[in-house]
Design an enzyme around this catalytic site. Structure first.
Site, PDB file in Angstrom:
ATOM      1  N   GLU A 284     -11.207  -7.231  -3.267  1.00 28.63           N
ATOM      2  CA  GLU A 284     -11.319  -8.518  -2.153  1.00 28.63           C
ATOM      3  C   GLU A 284     -11.976  -8.280  -1.152  1.00 28.63           C
ATOM      4  O   GLU A 284     -11.760  -7.385  -0.394  1.00 28.63           O
ATOM      5  CB  GLU A 284      -9.493  -7.636  -1.396  1.00 28.63           C
ATOM      6  CG  GLU A 284      -9.039  -8.296   0.162  1.00 28.63           C
ATOM      7  CD  GLU A 284      -7.875  -8.277   0.531  1.00 28.63           C
ATOM      8  OE1 GLU A 284      -6.685  -8.219  -0.534  1.00 28.63           O
ATOM      9  OE2 GLU A 284      -7.211  -8.963   1.625  1.00 28.63           O
TER      10      GLU A 284
ATOM     11  N   GLU B  90      -9.207 -13.952   0.158  1.00 23.50           N
ATOM     12  CA  GLU B  90      -8.312 -14.430   1.567  1.00 23.50           C
ATOM     13  C   GLU B  90      -8.753 -15.572   2.453  1.00 23.50           C
ATOM     14  O   GLU B  90      -9.785 -15.225   2.541  1.00 23.50           O
ATOM     15  CB  GLU B  90      -8.247 -13.115   2.251  1.00 23.50           C
ATOM     16  CG  GLU B  90      -7.657 -13.141   3.533  1.00 23.50           C
ATOM     17  CD  GLU B  90      -7.057 -11.751   3.816  1.00 23.50           C
ATOM     18  OE1 GLU B  90      -6.917 -11.246   3.486  1.00 23.50           O
ATOM     19  OE2 GLU B  90      -6.559 -12.109   5.205  1.00 23.50           O
TER      20      GLU B  90
ATOM     21  N   HIS C  21     -11.304 -14.620   5.125  1.00 31.03           N
ATOM     22  CA  HIS C  21     -11.557 -13.870   5.544  1.00 31.03           C
ATOM     23  C   HIS C  21     -13.274 -14.458   4.446  1.00 31.03           C
ATOM     24  O   HIS C  21     -14.611 -14.592   5.271  1.00 31.03           O
ATOM     25  CB  HIS C  21     -11.674 -12.730   3.735  1.00 31.03           C
ATOM     26  CG  HIS C  21     -10.157 -11.229   3.870  1.00 31.03           C
ATOM     27  ND1 HIS C  21     -10.459 -10.360   2.920  1.00 31.03           N
ATOM     28  CD2 HIS C  21     -10.119 -11.158   5.527  1.00 31.03           C
ATOM     29  CE1 HIS C  21      -9.789  -9.583   3.350  1.00 31.03           C
ATOM     30  NE2 HIS C  21      -9.235  -9.476   5.076  1.00 31.03           N
TER      31      HIS C  21
ATOM     32  N   ASP D  66      -0.752 -12.481   3.191  1.00 29.88           N
ATOM     33  CA  ASP D  66      -0.854 -11.292   4.071  1.00 29.88           C
ATOM     34  C   ASP D  66      -1.516 -11.188   5.587  1.00 29.88           C
ATOM     35  O   ASP D  66      -2.524 -11.789   5.713  1.00 29.88           O
ATOM     36  CB  ASP D  66      -2.523 -11.274   3.404  1.00 29.88           C
ATOM     37  CG  ASP D  66      -2.830  -9.353   3.998  1.00 29.88           C
ATOM     38  OD1 ASP D  66      -2.025  -8.983   4.985  1.00 29.88           O
ATOM     39  OD2 ASP D  66      -4.446  -9.476   3.274  1.00 29.88           O
TER      40      ASP D  66
ATOM     41  N   ASP E  48       2.460   2.062   3.350  1.00 26.13           N
ATOM     42  CA  ASP E  48       3.663   0.798   4.005  1.00 26.13           C
ATOM     43  C   ASP E  48       4.515   1.352   3.350  1.00 26.13           C
ATOM     44  O   ASP E  48       5.774   1.514   4.416  1.00 26.13           O
ATOM     45  CB  ASP E  48       3.404  -0.793   2.982  1.00 26.13           C
ATOM     46  CG  ASP E  48       2.042  -0.630   3.060  1.00 26.13           C
ATOM     47  OD1 ASP E  48       1.380  -0.848   4.142  1.00 26.13           O
ATOM     48  OD2 ASP E  48       1.875  -1.605   2.174  1.00 26.13           O
TER      49      ASP E  48
ATOM     50  N   ASP F  15      -9.867 -11.316  12.387  1.00 30.56           N
ATOM     51  CA  ASP F  15      -8.634 -11.814  10.317  1.00 30.56           C
ATOM     52  C   ASP F  15      -7.422 -11.324  11.617  1.00 30.56           C
ATOM     53  O   ASP F  15      -6.873 -10.468  11.448  1.00 30.56           O
ATOM     54  CB  ASP F  15      -9.233 -10.641   9.940  1.00 30.56           C
ATOM     55  CG  ASP F  15      -8.345 -10.695   8.367  1.00 30.56           C
ATOM     56  OD1 ASP F  15      -8.222 -12.234   8.442  1.00 30.56           O
ATOM     57  OD2 ASP F  15      -8.549  -9.840   7.684  1.00 30.56           O
TER      58      ASP F  15
ATOM     59  N   ASP G 131      -5.115 -12.917  11.000  1.00 32.14           N
ATOM     60  CA  ASP G 131      -3.878 -12.468   9.136  1.00 32.14           C
ATOM     61  C   ASP G 131      -2.416 -14.007   9.816  1.00 32.14           C
ATOM     62  O   ASP G 131      -1.392 -13.693   9.447  1.00 32.14           O
ATOM     63  CB  ASP G 131      -3.389 -11.035   9.344  1.00 32.14           C
ATOM     64  CG  ASP G 131      -4.459 -10.417   8.762  1.00 32.14           C
ATOM     65  OD1 ASP G 131      -5.153 -10.531   7.840  1.00 32.14           O
ATOM     66  OD2 ASP G 131      -4.132  -9.448   9.150  1.00 32.14           O
TER      67      ASP G 131
ATOM     68  N   HIS H  81       0.902  -0.813   0.270  1.00 36.62           N
ATOM     69  CA  HIS H  81       0.079   0.179   0.344  1.00 36.62           C
ATOM     70  C   HIS H  81       0.929   1.917  -0.175  1.00 36.62           C
ATOM     71  O   HIS H  81       2.039   0.583   0.777  1.00 36.62           O
ATOM     72  CB  HIS H  81      -0.686   0.135   1.501  1.00 36.62           C
ATOM     73  CG  HIS H  81      -1.908  -0.723   1.416  1.00 36.62           C
ATOM     74  ND1 HIS H  81      -0.858  -2.031   2.129  1.00 36.62           N
ATOM     75  CD2 HIS H  81      -3.660  -0.718   1.077  1.00 36.62           C
ATOM     76  CE1 HIS H  81      -2.449  -2.844   2.602  1.00 36.62           C
ATOM     77  NE2 HIS H  81      -3.602  -2.199   1.913  1.00 36.62           N
TER      78      HIS H  81
HETATM   79  C1  XLS Z   1      -7.444  -6.756   5.083  1.00 32.45           C
HETATM   80  C2  XLS Z   1      -6.797  -7.035   3.740  1.00 32.45           C
HETATM   81  C3  XLS Z   1      -5.798  -6.167   4.036  1.00 32.45           C
HETATM   82  C4  XLS Z   1      -5.637  -6.011   2.174  1.00 32.45           C
HETATM   83  C5  XLS Z   1      -5.184  -4.969   1.289  1.00 32.45           C
HETATM   84  O1  XLS Z   1      -7.514  -7.613   6.145  1.00 32.45           O
HETATM   85  O2  XLS Z   1      -6.968  -8.107   3.726  1.00 32.45           O
HETATM   86  O3  XLS Z   1      -4.635  -6.764   4.472  1.00 32.45           O
HETATM   87  O4  XLS Z   1      -4.730  -7.559   1.259  1.00 32.45           O
HETATM   88  O5  XLS Z   1      -5.475  -4.057   1.486  1.00 32.45           O
HETATM   89 NI    NI Z   2      -5.881  -9.544   2.292  1.00 32.34          NI
HETATM   90 NI    NI Z   3      -7.532  -9.507   5.734  1.00 29.09          NI
END
Ligand code: XLS
Ligand code: NI
Ligand code: NI
Length: 435
Positions: free
Chosen positions: A231, A267, A270, A338, A103, A306, A308, A100
């Site tokens: 996404e 994802e 998600h 991610d 970042d 989430d 991650d 992004h």
């Molecule tokens: C957040 C999202 C984010 C996207 C990119 O939950 O997964 O990380 O992948 O903005």
């Molecule tokens: Ni993501």
């Molecule tokens: Ni995510």
């Protein structure tokens, strides 16, 4: 240059028998599977935000990591961060990364300053990409962290925020194109609502549709060849997000005539939040012709948010790759991690080993999926289940059947369908032979 990863060895393929912690057991980038090198099959990418920009905070506590590029408020430190990032990509042989705007550069005092900083840092990153051969899988805009986006970006009640978001996306697409990025992703973190009491759903959805159409128009105007991707995520940080899941996004795309223009970045975490499996979301997107790419990070199944985490359950991952392989594999998309290390994982080694383990998990899973597909038994059993539909009269019923004709088929021929086993356990046993 930084010395951040100096003491961490480069990770190379040594095979399943090695006891070297710093080695791949399953990921050999040059191994040919289904006619392609593993590196080209999997198309791994590092997520710049979790690995280099996130400082270890959670809702109950702040920063835990101390990195040489902290505090992240100067261009000098942004460059140091890029140095460390490219050192890590090389240690792992990571072919791609994703980022992004927020970042890679600190926010400026004005939009113009933020944009100039993005240009400066992407020049710097571009040179590193050239020197190392690392590529950009996708770029994206952070339209959710800054307080101006607290009520959404494209769906904001304030038209100035809509325009600010548009200008930001333009600058991020430009940066993506400049770096030869293969795709551009939109994740609508705050494109949703916290309470219906203050929300005009219809209006916000239309704003989101217009915004996405503007993005697609811009892509064509500048001749960007990559895919624009959405996404999906059902909630978090909002109570409800408009791009809830694959089915919802497909309906949204159809509504705005964008179903042939936009693909999906799916994802794992998600999918789970939306009450689906990862493979369900992939299979549905593939069947609708909108599959694009994946974010391969898992949720903790108990926490309900989430988290991650890096993937480490290869049977689960195998089912996801099985659907991807059935759909023909990745074209422009890839496997983006991610994912973030846990906030107690403080060391540079933790970052390297997290990625190395995830790459190995994915490689092992991918090979299981490829073997399962090559074996063909699963697909054969699936097609046997639908074999009744192969006959001409069944096909005619599907094309231009009527309820009267159904009545005629059942009553006229005195048919009473015989139930047949769905064979679930048998199929599960079959899958377990490969994973
Ligand atoms: C957040 C999202 C984010 C996207 C990119 O939950 O997964 O990380 O992948 O903005
Ligand atoms: Ni993501
Ligand atoms: Ni995510």
């Amino acid at each position: 240059m930084t010395d951040f990863f100096e003491h961490v060895p480069t990770i190379r393929y040594e095979g399943p028998e090695t006891d070297n912690e710093y080695a791949f057991r399953h990921y050999d980038p040059d191994e040919m599977v289904m006619g392609k090198r593993m590196e080209d099959n999997l198309r791994f990418a590092v997520a710049y935000w979790h690995t280099f920009a996130w400082e270890g905070g959670d809702p109950f506590g702040g920063k835990t990591f101390e990195r040489p590029w902290h505090p992240q408020d100067t261009m000098e430190n942004a460059k140091l961060k890029a140095d460390a990032a490219f050192e890590m990509f090389a240690r792992l042989g990571q072919p791609f990364f994703c980022f992004h705007d927020a970042d890679v550069r600190p926010e400026g005092d004005t939009f113009a300053e933020s944009k100039a900083r993005l240009e400066e840092i992407t020049d710097y990153i571009g040179l590193k990409m050239e020197a190392t051969g690392t590529r950009l899988l996708w770029g994206t805009a952070n339209l959710f962290s800054h307080r101006r986006f607290m009520a959404g970006a494209a769906t904001n009640p304030d038209p100035d925020v809509f325009a600010y978001a548009g200008a930001t996306v333009k600058s991020c697409i430009d940066a993506t194109v400049k770096l030869g990025g293969e795709n551009y992703v939109l994740w609508g973190g705050r494109e949703g609502y916290e309470t219906l009491l203050n929300t005009d759903l219809k209006r916000e959805r239309e704003q989101a549709g217009r915004f996405l159409s503007m993005v697609v128009d811009y892509k064509h105007r500048i001749g960007f060849k990559g895919a624009i991707m959405i996404e999906p995520k059902p909630q978090e940080p909002t109570k409800h997000q408009y791009d809830f899941d694959v089915a919802t996004v497909y309906g949204f795309l159809k509504d705005f005539g964008l179903e042939n223009e936009v693909k999906l970045n799916i994802e794992q975490g998600h999918a789970i939040l939306a009450g689906h499996t990862f493979e369900h979301e992939i299979a549905l997107a593939a069947s609708l012709g909108v599959f694009g790419s994946i974010d391969m990070n898992r949720n903790d199944y108990q926490s309900g948010w989430d988290t991650d985490q890096f993937p480490n359950m290869h049977p689960e991952v195998a089912l996801a790759y099985y659907e991807i392989l059935k759909a023909g594999g990745f074209t422009k998309g890839g496997t983006n991690f991610d994912a973030k290390v846990r906030r107690q994982s403080l060391d540079p080694e933790d970052l390297i080993l997290a990625h190395a383990g995830a790459m190995d998990t994915c490689a092992r899973a991918f090979k299981s999926a490829a073997a399962m597909l090559a074996d063909g038994s699963l697909e054969q059993l699936r097609s046997e289940r639908y074999a009744g539909w192969d006959s001409d009269d069944a096909q005619a019923m599907l094309k231009n059947g009527t309820l009267e004709a159904c009545d005629e088929r059942i009553v006229g021929q005195s048919i009473d369908p015989e139930p047949r086993s769905g064979r679930q356990e048998r199929l599960e046993n079959l899958v377990n032979r490969f994973v």
